[in-house]
Design a protein around this motif. Structure first.
Motif, PDB file in Angstrom:
ATOM      1  N   LEU A  23      -0.567   0.313   3.587  1.00  0.00           N
ATOM      2  CA  LEU A  23      -1.324   1.054   4.589  1.00  0.00           C
ATOM      3  C   LEU A  23      -2.756   0.561   4.779  1.00  0.00           C
ATOM      4  O   LEU A  23      -3.241   0.544   5.924  1.00  0.00           O
ATOM      5  CB  LEU A  23      -1.304   2.548   4.266  1.00  0.00           C
ATOM      6  CG  LEU A  23       0.068   3.219   4.369  1.00  0.00           C
ATOM      7  CD1 LEU A  23      -0.067   4.720   4.140  1.00  0.00           C
ATOM      8  CD2 LEU A  23       0.726   2.953   5.710  1.00  0.00           C
ATOM      9  N   PRO A  24      -3.475   0.164   3.722  1.00  0.00           N
ATOM     10  CA  PRO A  24      -4.828  -0.358   3.970  1.00  0.00           C
ATOM     11  C   PRO A  24      -4.832  -1.567   4.913  1.00  0.00           C
ATOM     12  O   PRO A  24      -5.684  -1.666   5.799  1.00  0.00           O
ATOM     13  CB  PRO A  24      -5.323  -0.738   2.566  1.00  0.00           C
ATOM     14  CG  PRO A  24      -4.587   0.190   1.660  1.00  0.00           C
ATOM     15  CD  PRO A  24      -3.216   0.301   2.268  1.00  0.00           C
ATOM     16  N   GLY A  25      -3.877  -2.465   4.750  1.00  0.00           N
ATOM     17  CA  GLY A  25      -3.785  -3.612   5.648  1.00  0.00           C
ATOM     18  C   GLY A  25      -3.465  -3.184   7.068  1.00  0.00           C
ATOM     19  O   GLY A  25      -3.998  -3.748   8.033  1.00  0.00           O
ATOM     20  N   ARG A  29      -5.788  -3.870  10.467  1.00  0.00           N
ATOM     21  CA  ARG A  29      -5.300  -4.525  11.685  1.00  0.00           C
ATOM     22  C   ARG A  29      -5.329  -3.592  12.897  1.00  0.00           C
ATOM     23  O   ARG A  29      -5.343  -4.057  14.041  1.00  0.00           O
ATOM     24  CB  ARG A  29      -3.874  -5.048  11.464  1.00  0.00           C
ATOM     25  CG  ARG A  29      -3.795  -6.162  10.435  1.00  0.00           C
ATOM     26  CD  ARG A  29      -2.415  -6.776  10.364  1.00  0.00           C
ATOM     27  NE  ARG A  29      -1.375  -5.864   9.912  1.00  0.00           N
ATOM     28  CZ  ARG A  29      -1.091  -5.618   8.626  1.00  0.00           C
ATOM     29  NH1 ARG A  29      -1.803  -6.206   7.666  1.00  0.00           N
ATOM     30  NH2 ARG A  29      -0.107  -4.797   8.305  1.00  0.00           N
ATOM     31  N   HIS A  30      -5.328  -2.283  12.628  1.00  0.00           N
ATOM     32  CA  HIS A  30      -5.317  -1.291  13.717  1.00  0.00           C
ATOM     33  C   HIS A  30      -6.373  -0.232  13.405  1.00  0.00           C
ATOM     34  O   HIS A  30      -6.041   0.903  13.024  1.00  0.00           O
ATOM     35  CB  HIS A  30      -3.931  -0.665  13.859  1.00  0.00           C
ATOM     36  CG  HIS A  30      -2.844  -1.655  14.125  1.00  0.00           C
ATOM     37  ND1 HIS A  30      -2.512  -2.087  15.393  1.00  0.00           N
ATOM     38  CD2 HIS A  30      -2.025  -2.335  13.272  1.00  0.00           C
ATOM     39  CE1 HIS A  30      -1.537  -2.969  15.319  1.00  0.00           C
ATOM     40  NE2 HIS A  30      -1.222  -3.135  14.050  1.00  0.00           N
ATOM     41  N   PRO A  31      -7.651  -0.582  13.567  1.00  0.00           N
ATOM     42  CA  PRO A  31      -8.726   0.334  13.146  1.00  0.00           C
ATOM     43  C   PRO A  31      -8.748   1.669  13.886  1.00  0.00           C
ATOM     44  O   PRO A  31      -9.332   2.632  13.381  1.00  0.00           O
ATOM     45  CB  PRO A  31     -10.001  -0.475  13.429  1.00  0.00           C
ATOM     46  CG  PRO A  31      -9.597  -1.546  14.383  1.00  0.00           C
ATOM     47  CD  PRO A  31      -8.164  -1.849  14.077  1.00  0.00           C
ATOM     48  N   ASP A  32      -8.122   1.744  15.043  1.00  0.00           N
ATOM     49  CA  ASP A  32      -8.094   3.014  15.781  1.00  0.00           C
ATOM     50  C   ASP A  32      -6.898   3.890  15.403  1.00  0.00           C
ATOM     51  O   ASP A  32      -6.748   4.990  15.936  1.00  0.00           O
ATOM     52  CB  ASP A  32      -8.047   2.744  17.289  1.00  0.00           C
ATOM     53  CG  ASP A  32      -9.329   2.099  17.805  1.00  0.00           C
ATOM     54  OD1 ASP A  32     -10.392   2.348  17.198  1.00  0.00           O
ATOM     55  OD2 ASP A  32      -9.263   1.344  18.791  1.00  0.00           O
ATOM     56  N   LEU A  33      -6.070   3.407  14.495  1.00  0.00           N
ATOM     57  CA  LEU A  33      -4.865   4.147  14.103  1.00  0.00           C
ATOM     58  C   LEU A  33      -5.219   5.259  13.119  1.00  0.00           C
ATOM     59  O   LEU A  33      -5.871   5.027  12.102  1.00  0.00           O
ATOM     60  CB  LEU A  33      -3.857   3.198  13.459  1.00  0.00           C
ATOM     61  CG  LEU A  33      -2.520   3.799  13.018  1.00  0.00           C
ATOM     62  CD1 LEU A  33      -1.706   4.257  14.217  1.00  0.00           C
ATOM     63  CD2 LEU A  33      -1.721   2.778  12.194  1.00  0.00           C
ATOM     64  N   THR A  34      -4.772   6.469  13.427  1.00  0.00           N
ATOM     65  CA  THR A  34      -4.927   7.600  12.510  1.00  0.00           C
ATOM     66  C   THR A  34      -3.629   7.768  11.730  1.00  0.00           C
ATOM     67  O   THR A  34      -2.550   7.864  12.325  1.00  0.00           O
ATOM     68  CB  THR A  34      -5.229   8.897  13.285  1.00  0.00           C
ATOM     69  OG1 THR A  34      -6.469   8.750  13.976  1.00  0.00           O
ATOM     70  CG2 THR A  34      -5.314  10.088  12.335  1.00  0.00           C
ATOM     71  N   ILE A  35      -3.727   7.770  10.407  1.00  0.00           N
ATOM     72  CA  ILE A  35      -2.541   7.934   9.555  1.00  0.00           C
ATOM     73  C   ILE A  35      -2.569   9.332   8.947  1.00  0.00           C
ATOM     74  O   ILE A  35      -3.533   9.710   8.279  1.00  0.00           O
ATOM     75  CB  ILE A  35      -2.486   6.860   8.457  1.00  0.00           C
ATOM     76  CG1 ILE A  35      -2.438   5.461   9.088  1.00  0.00           C
ATOM     77  CG2 ILE A  35      -1.270   7.086   7.552  1.00  0.00           C
ATOM     78  CD1 ILE A  35      -2.469   4.325   8.086  1.00  0.00           C
ATOM     79  N   VAL A 189       6.714  -0.843  12.926  1.00  0.00           N
ATOM     80  CA  VAL A 189       5.616   0.022  13.356  1.00  0.00           C
ATOM     81  C   VAL A 189       4.624  -0.789  14.181  1.00  0.00           C
ATOM     82  O   VAL A 189       4.166  -0.364  15.251  1.00  0.00           O
ATOM     83  CB  VAL A 189       4.916   0.660  12.138  1.00  0.00           C
ATOM     84  CG1 VAL A 189       3.602   1.326  12.551  1.00  0.00           C
ATOM     85  CG2 VAL A 189       5.833   1.665  11.447  1.00  0.00           C
ATOM     86  N   GLU A 190       4.295  -1.976  13.679  1.00  0.00           N
ATOM     87  CA  GLU A 190       3.321  -2.808  14.392  1.00  0.00           C
ATOM     88  C   GLU A 190       3.882  -3.297  15.724  1.00  0.00           C
ATOM     89  O   GLU A 190       3.141  -3.418  16.705  1.00  0.00           O
ATOM     90  CB  GLU A 190       2.888  -3.963  13.507  1.00  0.00           C
ATOM     91  CG  GLU A 190       2.235  -3.477  12.227  1.00  0.00           C
ATOM     92  CD  GLU A 190       1.223  -4.452  11.652  1.00  0.00           C
ATOM     93  OE1 GLU A 190       0.199  -4.710  12.304  1.00  0.00           O
ATOM     94  OE2 GLU A 190       1.469  -4.959  10.540  1.00  0.00           O
ATOM     95  N   ALA A 191       5.167  -3.575  15.781  1.00  0.00           N
ATOM     96  CA  ALA A 191       5.775  -3.986  17.048  1.00  0.00           C
ATOM     97  C   ALA A 191       5.701  -2.849  18.069  1.00  0.00           C
ATOM     98  O   ALA A 191       5.431  -3.082  19.257  1.00  0.00           O
ATOM     99  CB  ALA A 191       7.226  -4.406  16.829  1.00  0.00           C
TER     100      ALA A 191
END
Length: 217
Positions: A23-25, A29-35, A189-191
């Motif tokens: 998850l840190p990676g 790669r997606h700094p606007d992603l909220t987890i 997820v990234e796709a």
């Protein structure tokens, strides 16, 4: 538009530890992603869907432990395994849920790492307290809260909500309405985030609407 990724997990699964380490990676790669961390009970999923866990099938148990050693080596993360397995994950999952939403990621990492990387007994409340304390979290308070009726009910509710969404295993991810299962599917997820998901309504409908020509008895 910012995206949200819901992370459904139970620290009883080694694949949750491996997913959490990714998850840190993913955030980088997606700094606007909220987890959003969603602790649930794997046993509740198994009961609902009528499945056995990997550890309950002898041949699958052997394969699973071999597989996680290979996957951990690929990721470059340590893997020792908890002192016992299966263990009772109720206190761990409830303690994570008892944490403030902004603390749940740190609580999850601390507990998963303590068991799967360092060999702690994750069924032991004292080991959970120690893991949380090392992460700078109020371990004793969170484990005490894990016994509160509202936290117990909340974990059941989280599991029921996950089932209603179609979650059948851990780790699972929900992103843009798509459910993805397995730590080795973070690339999916990234796709999806990149708009490159090959699953389209037409493609999946063509497969799902085909009739069965045989049924297992």
């Amino acid at each position: 538009m910012a995206d949200t990724l819901e992370f459904f997990f139970d620290v009883i699964s080694p694949y949750v530890y491996l997913a959490d380490a990714m998850l840190p990676g993913l955030r980088e790669r997606h700094p606007d992603l909220t987890i959003v961390h969603r602790p649930i009970l794997f046993a509740g999923l198994l009961k609902h869907w009528g499945q056995l866990g990997p550890a309950e099938i002898p041949a699958k148990r052997v394969f699973t432990f071999k597989d996680i050693l290979r996957r951990a080596a690929e990721q470059g993360v340590p893997l020792r395994g908890p002192a016992s397995h299966p263990f009772n994950p109720l206190t761990a999952q409830r303690a994570i849920l008892a944490a403030a939403p902004e603390q749940r990621a740190a609580a999850t990492t601390a507990i998963a790492r303590a068991g799967w990387a360092e060999g702690a007994e994750l069924g032991d409340p004292a080991a959970i307290v120690a893991a949380l304390d090392r992460a700078g979290l109020p371990g004793a308070a969170l484990v005490a809260r894990a016994g509160d009726p509202d936290i117990k009910a909340a974990l059941v509710a989280e599991t029921e909500q996950a089932i209603a969404l179609g979650v059948f295993g851990v780790p699972s991810f929900l992103v843009r309405g798509e459910l993805v299962w397995g730590q080795d599917r973070v690339r999916d997820v990234e796709a999806i985030l990149a708009g490159r998901d090959p699953v389209t309504p037409d493609a999946i409908d063509r497969l799902l609407t085909r009739p069965a020509s045989a049924n297992r008895r």
